[in-house]
Design a protein around this motif. Structure first.
Motif, mmCIF file in Angstrom:
data_model
loop_
_atom_site.group_PDB
_atom_site.id
_atom_site.type_symbol
_atom_site.label_atom_id
_atom_site.label_comp_id
_atom_site.label_asym_id
_atom_site.label_seq_id
_atom_site.Cartn_x
_atom_site.Cartn_y
_atom_site.Cartn_z
ATOM 1 N N UNK A 148 42.665 -52.837 -5.057
ATOM 2 C CA UNK A 148 44.064 -52.584 -4.729
ATOM 3 C C UNK A 148 44.496 -53.508 -3.601
ATOM 4 N N UNK A 149 45.667 -54.143 -3.775
ATOM 5 C CA UNK A 149 46.096 -55.162 -2.824
ATOM 6 C C UNK A 149 47.188 -54.697 -1.878
ATOM 7 N N UNK A 150 47.629 -53.485 -1.996
ATOM 8 C CA UNK A 150 48.679 -52.984 -1.119
ATOM 9 C C UNK A 150 48.856 -51.506 -1.304
ATOM 10 N N UNK A 151 49.729 -50.902 -0.488
ATOM 11 C CA UNK A 151 49.917 -49.451 -0.589
ATOM 12 C C UNK A 151 50.702 -49.063 -1.844
ATOM 13 N N UNK A 152 50.620 -47.798 -2.186
ATOM 14 C CA UNK A 152 51.430 -47.211 -3.240
ATOM 15 C C UNK A 152 52.749 -46.763 -2.623
ATOM 16 N N UNK A 153 53.869 -47.288 -3.117
ATOM 17 C CA UNK A 153 55.180 -46.897 -2.608
ATOM 18 C C UNK A 153 55.625 -45.605 -3.291
ATOM 19 N N UNK A 154 56.051 -44.635 -2.501
ATOM 20 C CA UNK A 154 56.508 -43.348 -3.020
ATOM 21 C C UNK A 154 57.939 -43.120 -2.565
ATOM 22 N N UNK A 155 58.865 -43.041 -3.521
ATOM 23 C CA UNK A 155 60.250 -42.712 -3.206
ATOM 24 C C UNK A 155 60.321 -41.232 -2.833
ATOM 25 N N UNK A 156 60.838 -40.924 -1.664
ATOM 26 C CA UNK A 156 60.757 -39.577 -1.109
ATOM 27 C C UNK A 156 62.150 -38.986 -0.919
ATOM 28 N N UNK A 157 62.277 -37.712 -1.324
ATOM 29 C CA UNK A 157 63.481 -36.928 -1.055
ATOM 30 C C UNK A 157 63.092 -35.463 -1.105
ATOM 31 N N UNK A 158 64.035 -34.582 -0.799
ATOM 32 C CA UNK A 158 63.776 -33.144 -0.873
ATOM 33 C C UNK A 158 63.561 -32.707 -2.316
ATOM 34 N N UNK A 159 63.036 -31.475 -2.490
ATOM 35 C CA UNK A 159 62.857 -30.850 -3.799
ATOM 36 C C UNK A 159 61.951 -31.691 -4.695
ATOM 37 N N UNK A 160 60.763 -31.986 -4.209
ATOM 38 C CA UNK A 160 59.812 -32.801 -4.950
ATOM 39 C C UNK A 160 58.626 -31.954 -5.399
ATOM 40 N N UNK A 161 57.907 -32.433 -6.414
ATOM 41 C CA UNK A 161 56.723 -31.717 -6.871
ATOM 42 C C UNK A 161 55.548 -31.903 -5.922
ATOM 43 N N UNK A 162 55.610 -32.893 -5.048
ATOM 44 C CA UNK A 162 54.667 -33.037 -3.933
ATOM 45 C C UNK A 162 55.462 -33.374 -2.681
ATOM 46 N N UNK A 163 55.203 -32.666 -1.586
ATOM 47 C CA UNK A 163 55.852 -32.957 -0.320
ATOM 48 C C UNK A 163 55.164 -34.151 0.336
ATOM 49 N N UNK A 164 55.797 -34.774 1.339
ATOM 50 C CA UNK A 164 55.111 -35.855 2.056
ATOM 51 C C UNK A 164 53.753 -35.430 2.603
ATOM 52 N N UNK A 165 53.661 -34.218 3.144
ATOM 53 C CA UNK A 165 52.373 -33.757 3.672
ATOM 54 C C UNK A 165 51.335 -33.629 2.553
ATOM 55 N N UNK A 166 51.732 -33.106 1.408
ATOM 56 C CA UNK A 166 50.794 -32.982 0.290
ATOM 57 C C UNK A 166 50.367 -34.350 -0.229
ATOM 58 N N UNK A 167 51.269 -35.312 -0.222
ATOM 59 C CA UNK A 167 50.932 -36.667 -0.664
ATOM 60 C C UNK A 167 49.886 -37.287 0.248
ATOM 61 N N UNK A 168 50.124 -37.204 1.545
ATOM 62 C CA UNK A 168 49.191 -37.806 2.504
ATOM 63 C C UNK A 168 47.842 -37.096 2.463
ATOM 64 N N UNK A 169 47.846 -35.783 2.349
ATOM 65 C CA UNK A 169 46.587 -35.037 2.275
ATOM 66 C C UNK A 169 45.792 -35.433 1.042
ATOM 67 N N UNK A 170 46.472 -35.526 -0.109
ATOM 68 C CA UNK A 170 45.779 -35.899 -1.341
ATOM 69 C C UNK A 170 45.295 -37.340 -1.297
ATOM 70 N N UNK A 171 46.072 -38.230 -0.671
ATOM 71 C CA UNK A 171 45.688 -39.640 -0.620
ATOM 72 C C UNK A 171 44.456 -39.866 0.243
ATOM 73 N N UNK A 172 44.295 -39.085 1.304
ATOM 74 C CA UNK A 172 43.143 -39.248 2.182
ATOM 75 C C UNK A 172 43.156 -40.586 2.896
ATOM 76 N N UNK A 173 41.963 -41.059 3.230
ATOM 77 C CA UNK A 173 41.834 -42.306 3.993
ATOM 78 C C UNK A 173 41.696 -43.537 3.110
ATOM 79 N N UNK A 174 41.451 -43.337 1.818
ATOM 80 C CA UNK A 174 41.132 -44.496 0.979
ATOM 81 C C UNK A 174 42.234 -44.864 -0.010
ATOM 82 N N UNK A 175 43.409 -44.230 0.111
ATOM 83 C CA UNK A 175 44.536 -44.607 -0.746
ATOM 84 C C UNK A 175 45.775 -44.740 0.140
ATOM 85 N N UNK A 176 46.085 -45.946 0.588
ATOM 86 C CA UNK A 176 47.253 -46.122 1.466
ATOM 87 C C UNK A 176 48.561 -45.874 0.712
ATOM 88 N N UNK A 177 49.476 -45.182 1.370
ATOM 89 C CA UNK A 177 50.784 -44.931 0.774
ATOM 90 C C UNK A 177 51.869 -45.436 1.707
#
Length: 406
Positions: free
Chosen positions: A1-30
């Motif tokens: 992987x050559x760069x982070x995964x871009x995530x378009x963020x807004x309210x009312x999502x199936x994953x919150x920003x906190x859930x995204x970062x928790x799931x990504x951990x240290x080895x998947x930059x977002x």
């Protein structure tokens, strides 16, 4: 992987920003991408969790440029209303409801008749010609907002009087196979997250066409599940959809399973349900697939049954006059979590669809029957605990939900 995964963020999502970062951990930059008009609350949360850029969500080319300048190699979203923007950035061409249906019909995957309407009155000849009913929604609608099921001329009268300034998409209503009990409803969704696929049962709709709950695992037999997953796969192939996460709504039929719609995102509540009831990290799987990884298919096994109840206000309601407290709901049988309980004095409006649920509560049961019994019990309790007034301040009565659950 050559760069982070871009995530378009807004309210009312199936994953919150906190859930995204928790799931990504240290080895998947977002990389979080926020609209330049995002409110301070969401902006502060996102910026505290991950690198963040701001862009104009009305300008797809500008968003793509901002994402590329930040070094991101792929883009995704977990917010329904941002799926069209993510599709434009990725150069997907099938995300519009009208184009999606056209492609499905052309490929022989769907037999549903449809039409784009420029005026609400154009639905009258469709109802007369199609006979069984018409579902009308905004062309760019999300979360069942402004969605109507029209079966009679009187329904059309009410719709025409209330329809807002939306370009409308009308589809022939198809009845699904009735289930053995009022729970679950006659439609399901197939959750496809890379190589993983499973079926979600749904609770009966509230008038005029609002979602009220989801249940896992499905109570359908394995043969039906396999057929539904295959139909969903055929739909993705017909649309030319690449690897990713998809939420495919279907009506099981006696000889043909019909596609309701395909959504290019992880289904709402799905990752949370899997966390409560199974051992599969659906959130991480969705991120890996969006980032371009090709993980092996995990086997999902459910330890217990799980549901989320999205309790709807009556269609005529415009304000909550009495509401239960969160603590009392948390003590009801089988309740896992109370996400939201809106309070007395707050406005409500069915036109916001699922986003206007006045209570969002998670339940569990050891088997389907216990889950359904608890779902009905909670719905009945909420029906008695909430009261509402209409736009004139008069009490609202006579709603048919949750009576349809019995």
């Amino acid at each position: 992987m050559t760069g982070p995964l871009a995530v378009l963020v807004a309210d009312r999502a199936s994953l919150t920003p906190a859930e995204i970062v928790t799931a990504a951990g240290d080895n998947l930059p977002v990389l979080f991408v926020l609209d330049h008009k995002t409110d301070d609350r969401l902006r502060l949360v996102a910026e505290a969790l991950a690198p963040t850029v701001h862009a104009d969500f009305a300008d797809a080319d500008g968003c793509a440029a901002a994402i590329a300048a930040a070094g991101a190699h792929a883009v995704t979203t977990f917010t329904d209303r941002l799926c069209p923007l993510a599709a434009r950035i990725r150069h997907d061409v099938w995300s519009g409801k009208d184009e999606q249906r056209r492609r499905l019909v052309a490929a022989g995957v769907s037999r549903v008749r449809s039409a784009v309407l420029d005026h609400p009155e154009q639905v009258r000849p469709l109802l007369a010609g199609w006979g069984g009913g018409v579902v009308v929604k905004p062309v760019d609608g999300v979360a069942s907002a402004h969605t109507w099921l029209l079966r009679t001329p009187a329904d059309v009268d009410a719709f025409a009087a209330a329809a807002g300034p939306h370009r409308l998409f009308a589809e022939e209503f198809i009845a699904g196979l009735p289930r053995a009990t009022p729970l679950p409803a006659d439609y399901v969704s197939v959750e496809m997250v890379g190589p993983l696929a499973f079926v979600t049962d749904r609770a009966p709709l509230a008038a005029p066409c609002r979602e009220t709950g989801l249940m896992w695992p499905t109570s359908l037999p394995e043969t039906s599940v396999a057929r539904l997953v295959a139909t969903a796969g055929d739909a993705l192939a017909a649309l030319g959809a690449g690897p990713g996460s998809y939420h495919v709504e279907l009506k099981p039929g006696p000889d043909h399973d019909e596609i309701i719609e395909v959504n290019g995102r992880l289904g709402g509540f799905v990752a949370r349900a899997a966390r409560y009831g199974s051992d599969v990290d659906v959130a991480r799987l969705a991120l890996d697939v969006a980032a371009g990884a090709a993980p092996e298919a995990p086997a999902i096994g459910w330890r217990r049954c799980v549901a989320v109840l999205l309790f709807p206000a009556p269609q005529a309601a415009r304000r909550i006059s009495r509401a239960p407290d969160r603590r009392s709901l948390g003590r009801r049988p089988g309740v896992l979590a109370v996400d939201e309980v809106r309070g007395a004095g707050e406005p409500c409006d069915w036109r916001r669809g699922t986003d206007d649920a006045v209570a969002t509560v998670w339940l569990t049961g050891e088997d389907h029957q216990e889950l359904w019994d608890r779902f009905r019990d909670l719905a009945d309790h909420l029906q008695s605990a909430f009261t509402f007034t209409d736009e004139r301040g008069e009490p609202v009565t006579g709603e048919d939900w949750p009576a349809c659950l019995r």
